[in-house]
Design an enzyme around this catalytic site. Sequence first.
Site, PDB file in Angstrom:
ATOM      1  N   GLU A 115       0.767  -1.070  -0.114  1.00 50.56           N
ATOM      2  CA  GLU A 115      -0.066  -0.038   0.089  1.00 50.56           C
ATOM      3  C   GLU A 115       0.995   1.298   0.152  1.00 50.56           C
ATOM      4  O   GLU A 115       1.864   1.279   0.689  1.00 50.56           O
ATOM      5  CB  GLU A 115      -1.032   0.213   1.166  1.00 50.56           C
ATOM      6  CG  GLU A 115      -2.002   1.147   1.155  1.00 50.56           C
ATOM      7  CD  GLU A 115      -2.869   1.207   2.348  1.00 50.56           C
ATOM      8  OE1 GLU A 115      -2.860   0.462   3.433  1.00 50.56           O
ATOM      9  OE2 GLU A 115      -3.812   1.824   2.321  1.00 50.56           O
ATOM     10  N   ASN A 143      -2.624  -6.355   5.153  1.00 52.52           N
ATOM     11  CA  ASN A 143      -2.480  -7.408   4.283  1.00 52.52           C
ATOM     12  C   ASN A 143      -3.555  -8.701   4.389  1.00 52.52           C
ATOM     13  O   ASN A 143      -3.326  -9.245   5.621  1.00 52.52           O
ATOM     14  CB  ASN A 143      -1.050  -8.049   3.897  1.00 52.52           C
ATOM     15  CG  ASN A 143      -0.165  -6.791   3.867  1.00 52.52           C
ATOM     16  OD1 ASN A 143      -0.198  -6.034   3.062  1.00 52.52           O
ATOM     17  ND2 ASN A 143       0.868  -6.939   4.719  1.00 52.52           N
ATOM     18  N   GLU A 178     -10.000   3.775   5.952  1.00 48.99           N
ATOM     19  CA  GLU A 178      -9.280   4.373   7.215  1.00 48.99           C
ATOM     20  C   GLU A 178     -10.274   5.147   8.226  1.00 48.99           C
ATOM     21  O   GLU A 178      -9.990   4.719   9.527  1.00 48.99           O
ATOM     22  CB  GLU A 178      -8.189   5.152   6.676  1.00 48.99           C
ATOM     23  CG  GLU A 178      -7.070   4.322   5.849  1.00 48.99           C
ATOM     24  CD  GLU A 178      -6.494   3.143   6.483  1.00 48.99           C
ATOM     25  OE1 GLU A 178      -6.538   2.951   7.879  1.00 48.99           O
ATOM     26  OE2 GLU A 178      -5.700   2.394   5.882  1.00 48.99           O
ATOM     27  N   ALA A 222       1.663  -0.279  10.630  1.00 50.34           N
ATOM     28  CA  ALA A 222       1.125  -1.903  10.470  1.00 50.34           C
ATOM     29  C   ALA A 222       0.480  -1.808   9.346  1.00 50.34           C
ATOM     30  O   ALA A 222      -0.046  -0.834   8.819  1.00 50.34           O
ATOM     31  CB  ALA A 222       0.296  -2.310  11.625  1.00 50.34           C
ATOM     32  N   MET A 223       0.092  -2.989   8.619  1.00 50.95           N
ATOM     33  CA  MET A 223      -0.300  -3.041   7.596  1.00 50.95           C
ATOM     34  C   MET A 223      -1.367  -4.251   7.252  1.00 50.95           C
ATOM     35  O   MET A 223      -0.990  -5.498   7.840  1.00 50.95           O
ATOM     36  CB  MET A 223       0.813  -2.975   6.341  1.00 50.95           C
ATOM     37  CG  MET A 223       0.091  -3.284   4.994  1.00 50.95           C
ATOM     38  SD  MET A 223      -0.853  -1.814   4.564  1.00 50.95           S
ATOM     39  CE  MET A 223      -2.083  -2.750   3.095  1.00 50.95           C
ATOM     40  N   HIS A 271      -7.412  -2.412  14.959  1.00 51.11           N
ATOM     41  CA  HIS A 271      -7.142  -1.670  13.609  1.00 51.11           C
ATOM     42  C   HIS A 271      -6.973  -2.704  12.550  1.00 51.11           C
ATOM     43  O   HIS A 271      -7.992  -2.503  11.476  1.00 51.11           O
ATOM     44  CB  HIS A 271      -6.266  -0.525  13.595  1.00 51.11           C
ATOM     45  CG  HIS A 271      -6.274   0.366  12.490  1.00 51.11           C
ATOM     46  ND1 HIS A 271      -7.093   1.581  12.383  1.00 51.11           N
ATOM     47  CD2 HIS A 271      -5.924   0.129  11.518  1.00 51.11           C
ATOM     48  CE1 HIS A 271      -6.963   2.112  11.158  1.00 51.11           C
ATOM     49  NE2 HIS A 271      -6.151   1.243  10.511  1.00 51.11           N
ATOM     50  N   GLU A 272      -6.074  -3.268  12.370  1.00 49.25           N
ATOM     51  CA  GLU A 272      -5.544  -4.138  11.147  1.00 49.25           C
ATOM     52  C   GLU A 272      -6.527  -5.108  10.945  1.00 49.25           C
ATOM     53  O   GLU A 272      -7.023  -5.689  10.111  1.00 49.25           O
ATOM     54  CB  GLU A 272      -4.099  -4.470  11.335  1.00 49.25           C
ATOM     55  CG  GLU A 272      -3.108  -3.463  11.571  1.00 49.25           C
ATOM     56  CD  GLU A 272      -3.056  -2.346  10.634  1.00 49.25           C
ATOM     57  OE1 GLU A 272      -3.691  -2.527   9.403  1.00 49.25           O
ATOM     58  OE2 GLU A 272      -2.963  -1.150  10.798  1.00 49.25           O
TER      59      GLU A 272
HETATM   60  N1  PHE Z   1      -3.013   0.760   5.857  1.00 49.81           N
HETATM   61  C1  PHE Z   1      -2.432   0.954   7.016  1.00 49.81           C
HETATM   62  C2  PHE Z   1      -3.420   1.151   8.100  1.00 49.81           C
HETATM   63  O1  PHE Z   1      -3.995   0.135   8.869  1.00 49.81           O
HETATM   64  C3  PHE Z   1      -1.607   2.202   6.945  1.00 49.81           C
HETATM   65  C4  PHE Z   1      -0.170   1.834   6.018  1.00 49.81           C
HETATM   66  C5  PHE Z   1      -0.497   2.651   4.598  1.00 49.81           C
HETATM   67  C6  PHE Z   1       0.723   1.154   6.162  1.00 49.81           C
HETATM   68  C7  PHE Z   1       0.507   2.571   3.885  1.00 49.81           C
HETATM   69  C8  PHE Z   1       1.731   1.174   5.277  1.00 49.81           C
HETATM   70  C9  PHE Z   1       1.563   2.003   3.924  1.00 49.81           C
HETATM   71  O2  PHE Z   1      -3.534   2.228   8.580  1.00 49.81           O
HETATM   72 ZN    ZN Z   2      -5.685   1.354   8.486  1.00 49.22          ZN
END
Ligand code: PHE
Ligand code: ZN
Length: 882
Positions: free
Chosen positions: A128, A272, A327, A269-270, A304-305
């Site tokens: 992302e 995926n 988000e 964090a991410m 959140h994730e």
């Molecule tokens: N999408 C992630 C979140 O939960 C944030 C994020 C964005 C991480 C871009 C990495 C790169 O908020």
């Molecule tokens: Zn998020």
Amino acid sequence: MKTDTPQPVYLKDYRPTDFVLETVALTFELGETETTVTSQLRFHRRPGAAADAPLHLDGDALTLVELAVDGEPVASERYQQSGPGLVISGLPAEAAFTLSVTTRINPTANTQLLGLYRTNGIYSTQCEAEGFRRITFFPDRPDVLAVYTVTIIGCKKTEPLLLSNGNLIEKKDLGDGRHMAVWNDPHPKPSYLFALVAGDLAVIEDHFVTASGRNVKLEIYVEHGKEGRAGYAMDSLKRSMRWDEERFGREYDLDIFMIVAVSDFNMGAMENKGLNVFNDRLILADPQTATDDDYERIEAVVAHEYFHNWTGNRITCRDWFQLSLKEGLTVYREHEFSADQRSRPVIRINEVRFLRSNQFPEDGGPLAHPVRPTQYLEIDNFYTTTVYEKGCEVSRMIATLIGRDGFRKGMDLYFERHDGGAVTIEDYLKCFEDATGRDLTQFSLWYHQAGTPVITATSQYDPSAKTLSLTLGQSIPPTPGQTDKKPMHIPIRTGLIGANGEEIEPVSVSGGERTGDVLHLTRASQTFVFEGIASKPAVSLNRDFSAPVRVSYDQPVAERALIARSETDPVARWDAANGLALQALCQMSRALQAEEAAEADETVARVLLAFAADETLEPDYRALALTLPSETDVARELGENVDPEAVHEARQILAAAIAKAGGTLFARLADEMRDTGAFSPDAASAGRRALRNIALSYQARISDDPEPLLAAYKQANSMTALIGALRILVSGFADTPAASEALADFRTRFAGEPLVLDKWFSAQAAIAGEEALERVKGLMRDAAFNSGNPNRVRALIGAFAASNPTGFNRADGLAYDFYADFLLDMDKRNPNLTARLMTSMRSFETLEPIRRARARSAIERIAEADGLSRNLRDIVNRMLKN
Ligand code: PHE
Ligand code: ZN
């Protein structure tokens, strides 16, 4: 302006792709400096697309090795490497076809930490928003969803672990020292949710039985030796999974859920699919190394994730303009979770504090943008507090307008209608309208108009008619690209408090819609008349911070003090007290700046100390009431001609006055709130530690003896107590033998713990005063500092710029110059992080003229440099626009 002038992307230009992607098969042959990626993409032309339309694929920093369609190499005249991407023509008009693309990438050279990168022996990915195009040529946009099958080939010794999204369907030894794993993710997903992790990590395992009785394997991967620190994250994960079932009826949808903690990561964090990747600081915790704030953050971010699985992954964004769709909504879900796990008022107050000190300055400065922007130069720069936190507030307001049940109904409809889709903010709003019948047309302006609304209030009590007239006006300041704004639908929860602290319920209210205690402000100005009010009440506006607005209401101090004493809404109570302190600090700062005497108003001390002494209140809440607005808060409130020295001095004076007035109370709290039994990270215990730390900090303000703090440091039995004592020592007694002794002890004790040393760096970076710059430069030479690691950079350089107003804004501008040099250098390696750090200077125009000019010239020097990244260029150009 220099060299390449990138073109903005506009929301209005959105159109679907000409080709529909059906499936993706990827093969990775891992190599430290040379990884080969073969992708097989099954496409068909979208019905209605031109028969000769070429296929556009995105790409960035890729070496193309092979390109074939249905097994036949593509002739060179049929494809073009256009800029960083790839355009292929002459593709079948109707039949589906398989495009195979082989690319070569270098994970070790990838210091941007975007795409596939290798650090500390671990391969991991971050896709992302637009990182997948750094792995292979691909239609790298969120509205292209496909089922992925991923084959990973790696060395058995260095990469015993080969992970990707979904379910493991095959694993085999290749006999030559290598092995292979095949993963399949049955849920169609956009490329930004792709993940791969390979290396040698330890795992902690658990499982979760879903509401419908399915067993889900849970795995958290961490560095060897850190297994003992993943327990709290695991526990948080299970509580999140349960909560989403209970509160939103959402079950997890794969047989396995994995989290990997990595030490080099740009963000928090991410999400995926099935394989979250985390910055390790948001996973690892134990009492010796993590503070209560760390525990709280870990719980929130794990949730959140996880919550993204439904809000973001199952239903994703049509394009990146819709980012807040996932988000803002997910932050809202996260906050509701935290409020259910901990103290709801304390959680809410912390959200409000965060929003005011981070989002308000963004919304009031050169980087202001709507929750849903209409154009961008670099999407990475839109992962902002406006998209996240203001976006969260917008969802919260929807819940206020339609009620908790209405919100749930709307969400149910959203999941039912859009599961598997890539949708827009309009689609989201429509679900709440359809589920409840409430018209959200005017409300939707919250997504489109930037700037923090200012609510002006005037009230008039008529004793003979027994009415209270409350006139509310709304205006939104101009923001870049938006000069005139329309009135919005703003829910202002309002209470009337009688002289004895009792809540007064009016017989009726005219002048606008009122539901419960919510006043619906929909016009530029509106007068609400409350009937049947026996005596003049104090008006408590924006209870629970029902709308993310500034309130301008010339309310007598005595009325604010009454609200602070007796409001039934704990958030409004806190806010009244906090507002009094803020007002006093602003007045004192102005006086000091004009070289006049500034004295602390004793009402403020009295009000705050009443909270502190009230044992019917939770310790955490009492600690919050004692927390003065930060210097940055005061600067924001002053809004212009800010002298950071005067603000600092004002805060010192007020804090000392409170310390003096509360002497015996603080001594008692420091003693009573001491941790005795075994450590527990729960919110109530954390609250006691917070109250103790703040009591100690007030005590230190009027003492010239650091020894008791050194003793507190030595006796500390948790990281919260330890770092708490250290921070007070170094900020109140910098450069004394006691402070130096504690600093040296901490450095040695945690020599092998980079995450813990980050706290040590930050504590020193925040020490006020001109010497800070030399101190920071000295710390950069510490062996534990590493300018390639985002956590280290944030802990030292980021903290210096963001949390040391006097040190960073030293009048000679040398800290600005230092920062500019540092960022220019870092931009070559990690543009994403550089651009984020640059934003800490976004409020430079509110400074007094001398500092403002010096800050501007440092930013201009950046803007004029050669070879700036797109990320950094976008930010500095916007900052310099006016
Ligand atoms: N999408 C992630 C979140 O939960 C944030 C994020 C964005 C991480 C871009 C990495 C790169 O908020
Ligand atoms: Zn998020």
